[in-house]
Design an enzyme around this catalytic site. Structure first.
Site, mmCIF file in Angstrom:
data_model
loop_
_atom_site.group_PDB
_atom_site.id
_atom_site.type_symbol
_atom_site.label_atom_id
_atom_site.label_comp_id
_atom_site.label_asym_id
_atom_site.label_seq_id
_atom_site.Cartn_x
_atom_site.Cartn_y
_atom_site.Cartn_z
ATOM 1 N N ASP A 1 0.823 -1.199 0.000
ATOM 2 C CA ASP A 1 0.000 0.000 0.000
ATOM 3 C C ASP A 1 0.862 1.257 0.000
ATOM 4 O OD1 ASP A 1 -2.679 1.381 0.454
ATOM 5 O OD2 ASP A 1 -1.567 2.059 2.202
ATOM 6 N N HIS A 2 1.973 1.218 0.714
ATOM 7 C CA HIS A 2 2.845 2.379 0.793
ATOM 8 C C HIS A 2 3.702 2.541 -0.458
ATOM 9 C CE1 HIS A 2 2.584 2.517 5.486
ATOM 10 N NE2 HIS A 2 1.406 2.564 4.880
ATOM 11 N N ASP A 3 3.548 1.631 -1.391
ATOM 12 C CA ASP A 3 4.180 1.760 -2.715
ATOM 13 C C ASP A 3 3.259 2.455 -3.709
ATOM 14 O OD1 ASP A 3 5.781 1.441 -4.967
ATOM 15 O OD2 ASP A 3 5.462 -0.708 -5.153
#
Length: 806
Positions: free
Chosen positions: A238-240
């Site tokens: 998700d943080h990508d």
């Protein structure tokens, strides 16, 4: 790309279990042209990876084209062309069988035609082109036809993916790039149609959280055996791909009302308590009218491109590099270094949110540097930039393959996504608001309330740390390293995907209530209203799904349906995050239909709209190597862990055995005075019986004390040396207990009509004991408890057998 792969000398694990093979669905390699891709789109091959390998001998050769041409001749009036004389008789028989199975119908259009042969020839030409590239990646003069024009895929292989995502789509360079608006699939639900938050007529987000999301104190583990890597990879991924920021200055407050007397957030019953929220930043120029509503911004690239490791802007990317040997900055202990503000230095600002997430960041920095070192060793003349970009390309490909071949099949089921048919410039890869603000926040429900520290044998080596105490504590890794936390994630079941969320997130997020603490569930609901997300039914309609007409269509849980109706009143007014987690799960996945559809749509667009997606740019050989690299492999290469299961997204060990009883031999008189045995089991010698009892299962030596009693205080029944024949029959209804290392009974099993039992819902790795429950009805022969050491999620203890005297 061959130049890249020739420098990558790291090993990869090719052996897979049957289960893993089923889950890792092989995807089609790119085709030579758009027209060919369209022909391939609906194809179903026996040899799906290489349909042009008609004779399935492991390579595409002229013989495959000849086989197709001969098949064409056999179907028509023409004589077969060429000869298959060199093949053996068995080879010819095999070939004829394949023809009957339509293996020669390469494009699966129902007939053998010149197109099938052309596909084989195109594959041969591409292989020849790839094999004739020198070590620098340029064409060898005269190796190919000088008049041959390169394909789109060939030109892509010579490009470098930008850090900020621009230029991926040649015609629309900003698609998927950082600092562009989120995509909105359903019409907004802003109160004024422009920017005012939605949900003014709905209950407070905290009221909904209190009513629906209080967790069972004992937890509810995942029924499909998903490990805690479902949250670890989900958050890392998700943080990508998405990040919505709040304005740095002059942000608009949208605080959450707390019900009066809330035991944690309003303990003094003031009726004035709130949970603070600042509205998300909106794209410049939006929010001016109903024709131009507010749209939130994705601050990072949408593509799966490792931006959490490398950054989404050039300044960040440069700050992470050594600028020597293509390496990224890392401490001597293999951890993320600190930045100038003593925070962790990473590609994403959220890297320190919890210690498992920080461990994932450190893991992939290690993987990049491992690759960079191997590339340097093989080609010392390469520049720092060349090494960095080649290692980065491989790491991104690994992340993409893990996501599509492991994580998504584990979460959604094997067939949730369509098959890959090549890059499509018409696909918009942008992140949907419905995805980032609701559907992909499912992971918040999967976290356990504490993290374990686990060694390579699966045993705990330190006290658990509460999730509430693991936020923003990266320095904890200086003592533990990343190995125990990665092993924990692979060796512990996640919580079930539902509306229940552990206290560390629902009541103590980032601190105690009143002292910086938040309720993540309230924040999720309120953020959806801030973004003007449409209600559940409106979103379903926008995604082509049927709308619900009643609350009991959403969930088969009558109590939950009643709670939803009490809170919302109208089935057309449910907050999206609440609705998607209230849904019954699909048959093959761990999410409901709405969340599954939203997530599948998003990841299909991220794949199909990415010109640099690994299957669109890499050679067949490179793709095989990438897809043979699992997350388990990446961990093993960069840590001291060597006992991980092949598929770390599942933790599903089993313990099974049987309980057999020595039956009493009862006789009754017959008319001739003979005794008749009422039982008909097989008779065995008593000495053999005791040997069976002693050797059954993987048991420990319990021994006896001086009184002749075993460790649990039961006295063994004395043997009758006069009775040499002992009948055995299955013991039905026997109760067995699974006991953890602290002596707590964690599960109970009851034998079936064949005397069989099974424990298949163990929550975590560690040392256990299987034992017969205490009873006056029998005495256990030999040991009444057997030791079990669960190292990983694929352990399967069979033959944990007991023999009892009744």
């Amino acid at each position: 790309m061959d130049k890249l792969w020739n420098r990558w000398v790291g090993s990869s694990k090719s052996k897979r279990t049957k289960t893993q093979t089923r889950r890792m669905r092989r995807r089609r390699l790119r085709s030579e042209s758009l027209e060919t891709r369209k022909l391939l789109a609906a194809n179903l091959f026996h040899n799906e990876a290489f349909p042009e390998d008609v004779n399935e001998d492991g390579e595409v050769s002229a013989l495959d084209a000849l086989t197709v041409i001969n098949a064409m001749g056999e179907e028509g009036t023409a004589e077969p062309i060429g000869s298959l004389e060199p093949l053996s008789a068995q080879g010819n028989a095999d070939l004829q069988q394949r023809r009957r199975g339509r293996m020669t119908d390469v494009n699966n259009d129902g007939r053998n035609s010149a197109l099938d042969a052309l596909m084989v020839i195109n594959r041969l030409n591409r292989q020849r082109h790839e094999n004739n590239r020198d070590d620098a990646g340029t064409d060898v003069p005269g190796a190919d036809d000088p008049n041959e024009s390169p394909t789109d895929a060939d030109t892509t292989t010579d490009e470098i993916r930008s850090i900020d995502g621009t230029g991926n789509n040649v015609d629309n360079p900003d698609l998927g790039s950082a600092n562009t608006p989120l995509l909105r699939v359903a019409d907004n639900d802003y109160a004024d149609g422009i920017s005012e938050p939605a949900g003014a007529d709905r209950p407070s987000a905290r009221e909904i959280s209190n009513a629906l999301s209080a967790a069972d104190p004992d937890g509810t583990t995942n029924e499909r055996g998903l490990s805690s890597f479902v949250f670890a990879w989900g958050q890392f991924l998700d943080h990508d791909i998405d990040l919505s920021l709040e304005p740095e200055t002059n942000g608009e407050s949208f605080d959450i009302e707390v019900p009066a007397g809330d035991p944690l957030f309003d303990p003094f019953n003031t009726g004035e308590a709130t949970i603070h929220l600042t509205r998300s930043e909106i794209a410049e120029g939006t929010g001016t009218s109903v024709d131009n509503p507010a749209e939130q911004v994705n601050a990072i690239t949408a593509f799966i491109d490792g931006s959490q490791v490398y950054g989404s802007d050039q300044a960040t990317a440069d700050s992470l590099r050594e600028f020597v040997g293509g390496r990224l900055l890392i401490t001597e202990d293999g951890l993320l270094p600190n930045d100038d503000n003593q925070g962790v230095l990473a590609g994403d600002i959220r890297a320190a949110e919890n210690v498992v997430l920080t461990s994932m960041h450190a893991l992939f920095v290690r993987e990049h540097n491992r690759l960079a070192d191997e590339i340097t060793a093989k080609n010392p003349s390469l520049s720092d930039e060349e090494i960095y970009q080649e290692a980065r390309t491989i790491v991104i490909a690994e992340m993409q393959s893990i996501t599509y071949n492991e994580f998504l099949p584990a979460l959604l089921g094997d067939d949730a996504l369509s098959r890959y048919t090549g890059y499509d410039a018409n696909v918009d890869p942008s992140i949907a608001n419905e995805f980032s603000t609701a559907a992909f926040r499912f992971g918040h429900t999967t976290l356990n309330d504490s993290f374990r520290f686990v060694d390579d044998d699966g045993n705990e080596i330190a006290d658990d740390v509460s999730l509430a105490n693991a936020f923003f504590q990266p320095e904890m890794l200086e003592e533990t390293g990343i190995d125990p936390l990665l092993k924990y994630a692979a060796s512990t079941l996640s919580q079930e995907v539902d509306l229940e969320v552990v206290d560390s997130l629902r009541n103590f997020l980032f601190g105690p209530p009143g002292a910086g603490g938040f309720d993540l569930i309230s924040l999720n609901i309120q953020r959806g209203r801030d973004h003007g997300l449409a209600d559940l039914n409106s979103v379903r309609e926008a995604y082509g799904l049927e709308t619900y007409e009643s609350f009991d269509q959403i969930t088969s849980d009558a109590n939950l349906a009643s709670e939803l109706e009490s809170l919302y009143g109208d089935v057309n007014n449910i907050d999206l995050w609440v609705g998607i987690l209230a849904e019954d799960h699909t048959e093959n996945g761990s999410l409901g239909e709405t969340a599954t559809t939203i997530i599948a749509d998003q990841f299909e667009r991220l794949r199909d709209g990415d010109r640099f997606y690994y299957e669109n740019t890499m050679s067949d050989r490179e793709i095989r190597e990438i897809e043979n690299t699992t997350l388990s492999d990446v961990i093993a290469r960069n840590t001291n862990l060597n006992s991980l299961q092949d598929d770390v997204f599942f933790f599903s060990p089993e313990i099974s055995g049987t309980v057999m009883a020595q039956a009493s031999t009862t006789t009754t008189s017959t008319s001739d005075g003979e005794g008749e045995d009422l039982f008909a089991p097989t008779l065995i010698e008593e000495d053999a019986l005791e040997t069976l009892a002693r050797d059954s299962g993987r048991q420990r030596d319990q021994g006896q004390d001086a009184s002749g009693r075993n460790d649990r205080g039961q006295k063994d029944r004395p043997r009758d040396d006069g009775d040499r024949d002992t009948p055995l029959e299955p013991m039905v209804g026997a109760v067995l207990e699974l006991v953890d290392g602290e002596g707590t009974v964690v599960d109970v099993a009851i034998t079936d009509e064949m005397g069989r039992y099974r424990f298949d819902s163990v929550d975590e790795s560690g040392t256990y004991v299987v034992r017969m429950a205490l009873s006056d009805d029998y005495v256990v022969l030999g040991n009444d408890a057997l030791d079990v050491q669960l190292n990983n999620g694929e352990e399967n203890y069979r033959g944990m057998d007991f023999v009892v005297l009744v």
